[in-house]
Design a protein around this motif. Sequence first.
Motif, PDB file in Angstrom:
ATOM      1  N   ASN A 111      -6.275   9.156  -2.035  1.00 43.09           N
ATOM      2  CA  ASN A 111      -5.238   8.126  -2.149  1.00 43.09           C
ATOM      3  C   ASN A 111      -4.991   7.852  -3.634  1.00 43.09           C
ATOM      4  O   ASN A 111      -5.854   7.316  -4.324  1.00 43.09           O
ATOM      5  N   PRO A 112      -3.831   8.224  -4.168  1.00 43.67           N
ATOM      6  CA  PRO A 112      -3.574   8.024  -5.601  1.00 43.67           C
ATOM      7  C   PRO A 112      -3.519   6.543  -5.952  1.00 43.67           C
ATOM      8  O   PRO A 112      -3.407   5.673  -5.071  1.00 43.67           O
ATOM      9  N   LEU A 113      -3.588   6.245  -7.233  1.00 42.12           N
ATOM     10  CA  LEU A 113      -3.551   4.849  -7.650  1.00 42.12           C
ATOM     11  C   LEU A 113      -2.214   4.185  -7.351  1.00 42.12           C
ATOM     12  O   LEU A 113      -2.137   2.957  -7.270  1.00 42.12           O
ATOM     13  N   ASP A 114      -1.158   4.967  -7.197  1.00 40.51           N
ATOM     14  CA  ASP A 114       0.124   4.392  -6.805  1.00 40.51           C
ATOM     15  C   ASP A 114       0.375   4.558  -5.309  1.00 40.51           C
ATOM     16  O   ASP A 114       1.504   4.482  -4.834  1.00 40.51           O
ATOM     17  N   GLY A 115      -0.697   4.770  -4.545  1.00 44.89           N
ATOM     18  CA  GLY A 115      -0.594   4.915  -3.097  1.00 44.89           C
ATOM     19  C   GLY A 115      -0.731   3.576  -2.396  1.00 44.89           C
ATOM     20  O   GLY A 115      -0.410   2.510  -2.945  1.00 44.89           O
ATOM     21  N   ASP A 116      -1.243   3.609  -1.182  1.00 45.39           N
ATOM     22  CA  ASP A 116      -1.395   2.409  -0.352  1.00 45.39           C
ATOM     23  C   ASP A 116      -2.627   1.640  -0.803  1.00 45.39           C
ATOM     24  O   ASP A 116      -3.730   1.824  -0.282  1.00 45.39           O
ATOM     25  N   ARG A 117      -2.438   0.763  -1.791  1.00 48.35           N
ATOM     26  CA  ARG A 117      -3.544   0.003  -2.379  1.00 48.35           C
ATOM     27  C   ARG A 117      -3.150  -1.444  -2.585  1.00 48.35           C
ATOM     28  O   ARG A 117      -1.980  -1.764  -2.811  1.00 48.35           O
ATOM     29  N   LEU A 118      -4.160  -2.309  -2.563  1.00 41.31           N
ATOM     30  CA  LEU A 118      -3.926  -3.732  -2.790  1.00 41.31           C
ATOM     31  C   LEU A 118      -3.392  -3.977  -4.196  1.00 41.31           C
ATOM     32  O   LEU A 118      -2.510  -4.820  -4.397  1.00 41.31           O
ATOM     33  N   LEU A 119      -3.912  -3.259  -5.177  1.00 42.91           N
ATOM     34  CA  LEU A 119      -3.517  -3.447  -6.575  1.00 42.91           C
ATOM     35  C   LEU A 119      -2.515  -2.390  -7.033  1.00 42.91           C
ATOM     36  O   LEU A 119      -2.442  -2.077  -8.219  1.00 42.91           O
ATOM     37  N   ARG A 120      -1.747  -1.858  -6.113  1.00 47.06           N
ATOM     38  CA  ARG A 120      -0.814  -0.794  -6.452  1.00 47.06           C
ATOM     39  C   ARG A 120       0.122  -1.196  -7.595  1.00 47.06           C
ATOM     40  O   ARG A 120       0.360  -0.423  -8.518  1.00 47.06           O
ATOM     41  N   ALA A 121       0.660  -2.415  -7.537  1.00 46.60           N
ATOM     42  CA  ALA A 121       1.611  -2.867  -8.562  1.00 46.60           C
ATOM     43  C   ALA A 121       0.959  -2.849  -9.946  1.00 46.60           C
ATOM     44  O   ALA A 121       1.592  -2.479 -10.943  1.00 46.60           O
ATOM     45  N   LEU A 122      -0.317  -3.238 -10.016  1.00 44.07           N
ATOM     46  CA  LEU A 122      -1.028  -3.229 -11.299  1.00 44.07           C
ATOM     47  C   LEU A 122      -1.170  -1.807 -11.824  1.00 44.07           C
ATOM     48  O   LEU A 122      -0.891  -1.547 -13.002  1.00 44.07           O
TER      49      LEU A 122
END
Length: 317
Positions: A111-122
């Motif tokens: 899952n990349p850092l710009d994927g489905d993550r809580l802190l994706r925007a950061l």
Amino acid sequence: MASSDGAAVSWIGERLWLLWCFFWLLSLLVALSSPFEALRWWAGWKKPPPEPLVPPEAPRQGPFAVYLTGVAGFSGDFLSRRERGFLQRLQERVPGLQIVDDVFPYSATNNPLDGDRLLRALWVWLQKWRLKIPNNVFDLLIIMHNIGQTLVSSDRRYGPAYNSGVARAVAQRLLQKGFQGQAVHLITYSGGAQIAVGIAPYLKKILDCPIYVISLGGVYTDDPGIRAVDHVYDFKGTRDHLLPSVGWLLYPGRWRAAFFSPWNQARRAGKMSWRLCGPITHIGSTDYFSAKRHLPDGTLHADQSAALIAPLLQNKQ
């Protein structure tokens, strides 16, 4: 006038101090949360992102290689221009070479850092600024996240869950490339070397094939996964002093005194080769991938890196 200037300086100093504290607090939270992604996936609470519907390619002769980037990585789709140039040089030297370069090794679920993550925007915001202003201070947050995942990979408690997830993603991409049981070469940079050793037992179990690890400035821990690696080839610049030594400093299993550690058993069995490759640094304009800096003999750094690795891929297909 002097008092107003002093007040302004004091106000700026307080804001900078608060910003600095916020940065380190955020870094601490990122580090402490490192094991949770792997554990959530292992427990079945979080599914990996769906694989793209890409039909498997026709069987290929290979050789087959997987590139695992260093701790500055952002996603499987993002590699620096210098890394892309290095891989292109490698393909030009090895006919038929199939390279998997789109696995993000700092996520158990790819899952990349710009994927489905809580802190994706950061992470997206940090990546945007990193592309505008390379090596800015907030770039360290991405590196801190990935170092945290590297430590999870080497941990005896959380490592099996993490490494099996990364191995699964690597195996899927190899099979989509037309892999048919040939040797797999894990080409790594920096912290990617630890991930490669960590996933080796699981990758070998899935694919039933020889596993070779080839590293440029590799950072290794005392991970017992070294037992599953058929051979480790580590290339290190003579000006790359600190970072490759971190694993030796922090993990006693790397010390010669730990006679029965997996690392030392592999070393005594002749499963490791080291080679110095000239005045090359770990990062910066004089690193292993530089297409502008020359060695004393006139060879570009990137050309030498490709030239050193190419024979290893051709001899062990």
